[in-house]
Design a protein around this motif. Structure first.
Motif, mmCIF file in Angstrom:
data_model
loop_
_atom_site.group_PDB
_atom_site.id
_atom_site.type_symbol
_atom_site.label_atom_id
_atom_site.label_comp_id
_atom_site.label_asym_id
_atom_site.label_seq_id
_atom_site.Cartn_x
_atom_site.Cartn_y
_atom_site.Cartn_z
ATOM 1 N N PHE A 49 0.893 -1.204 -0.569
ATOM 2 C CA PHE A 49 0.142 0.051 0.036
ATOM 3 C C PHE A 49 0.846 1.406 -0.428
ATOM 4 C CE2 PHE A 49 -3.426 -3.488 0.896
ATOM 5 C CZ PHE A 49 -3.998 -2.375 0.623
ATOM 6 N N ALA A 76 -4.110 5.526 1.593
ATOM 7 C CA ALA A 76 -3.602 3.721 1.534
ATOM 8 C C ALA A 76 -3.941 3.101 2.170
ATOM 9 C CB ALA A 76 -2.601 3.604 0.827
ATOM 10 N N TRP A 80 -6.149 -0.059 3.184
ATOM 11 C CA TRP A 80 -6.068 -1.165 4.484
ATOM 12 C C TRP A 80 -6.652 -1.928 5.252
ATOM 13 C CZ3 TRP A 80 -3.148 -2.376 9.040
ATOM 14 C CH2 TRP A 80 -3.296 -2.980 9.606
#
Length: 361
Positions: A49, A76, A80
């Motif tokens: 990520f 990001a 996740w």
């Protein structure tokens, strides 16, 4: 594709695949099973990520002319966490989110160990910065998931700053310094520097903007608070010259799961095994550190950056759970900075699907 880009691609792929391989081998504590999948841990997932966030930040900067990359990378990590079903992490929007292609990879939604400092920071919502980090943890995830920042040095100056900013969104100052040093070491290895030169240059560069980074403590947290037992990173290199590949030396340099321990241990491992033909042996040795596999993760990234993807053990790579994901991310990272597939905002984009794969936020 130019020869220099071909070399860069091999090194970038080697670094990211080496990181994932080190993560998976480290999780076995050096007892790699003879068959079956080599699964990732949360460290490997988060590193994916990080790369996704860096690509998205570049897309945003190219199309909109303004971007704060650490914020995009933090977004990001939020994706996740939501994919993992972690409670208390706020969704960025109700529909069509998480977006991007990583959200369609089922294995990234599988819990593979905890990342408590990262999760706690995401639940608090605050950003953090190198001079005012968001977290209190000195843990190794602050290093390992920030290492991919070093991969963009050819196209973006200040990879140490970028890694520090990424780490500061969740971790404390010591881990922030380790992240800056680690990413800068990656950048020098990609240029062809040896590990000794890469460490020396990284300490010099990071000391100029991160006070104290050149002589951070590498002793356990319960050691002499005045730092009498502290060791600079050069001690890892010196130990490799005088007593290479000794488990007691590795235990001394990497006594716990702190970011700086993982960094020192990885430097010792890479310097102890200077031949690309010994990468397998190096990763098994690194996995014996007893720190949860963090030394092996960082060592894998350094070894892959130094020797390229073709030096990594193919039989292990073929069993690596995230091999396709990591290799795709590595190729896309190079493509983003070399070809800009999303275009410039004027005219037709070279790849109209790129903005769907990597939305610029």
């Amino acid at each position: 594709m130019s020869r220099s880009t071909v070399r860069q691609l091999g090194a970038v792929r080697g670094c990211l695949l080496g990181l994932m391989l080190g993560d998976a081998v480290g999780a076995t504590a050096g007892a790699v099973p003879p068959s079956g999948t080599l699964p990732a841990t949360s460290a490997g997932q988060l590193a994916c990520f990080t790369v996704d966030g860096i690509i998205r930040a570049s897309v945003r900067g190219t199309l909109r002319g303004i971007c704060h990359p650490p914020s995009v990378v933090r977004h990001a990590y939020t994706r996740w966490a939501v994919m993992q079903g972690i409670p208390g992490v706020q969704r960025w929007q109700d529909e069509d989110w998480p977006d991007g292609w990583l959200a369609q990879v089922p294995v990234l939604a599988v819990r593979r160990g905890s990342a408590p400092a990262t999760v706690a920071a995401l639940q608090r919502l605050g950003m953090g910065a190198p001079d005012n980090p968001a977290g209190t943890s000195t843990g190794a995830h602050g290093l390992t998931r920030s290492l991919p920042a070093g991969l963009v040095e050819s196209w973006s100056a200040g990879v140490g700053d970028l890694a520090a900013q990424i780490a500061a969104t969740t971790h404390a100052t010591e881990a922030v310094h380790a992240a800056a040093l680690g990413a800068t070491i990656i950048a020098h290895l990609l240029r062809g520097a040896g590990i000794d030169a890469a460490v020396t240059h990284a300490q010099q560069q990071c000391a100029s903007h991160l006070p104290g980074a050149a002589a951070l403590p590498l002793a356990p947290a319960h050691s002499d608070p005045l730092g009498a037992a502290a060791l600079p990173l050069a001690s890892a290199l010196a130990a490799a010259r005088s007593a290479p590949a000794q488990r007691d030396e590795l235990a001394r340099l990497a006594p716990d799961a702190r970011a700086l321990s993982a960094l020192a241990g990885a430097i010792y491992v890479v310097s102890s095994f200077p031949e690309p033909a010994r990468i397998r042996e190096a990763l098994l040795f690194a996995a014996s550190a007893g720190d949860g596999g963090h030394v092996a993760t960082a060592a894998g990234a350094f070894l892959g950056a130094a020797y390229g993807v073709d030096a990594l053990p193919v039989d292990w790579l073929s069993r690596l759970e995230l091999v396709w994901v990591a290799d795709t991310l590595a190729r896309d990272l190079v493509s983003e900075f070399v070809d800009h597939p999303a275009g410039s905002g004027y005219g037709t984009a070279p790849d109209p699907q790129w903005i769907i794969r990597y939305p610029g936020w």
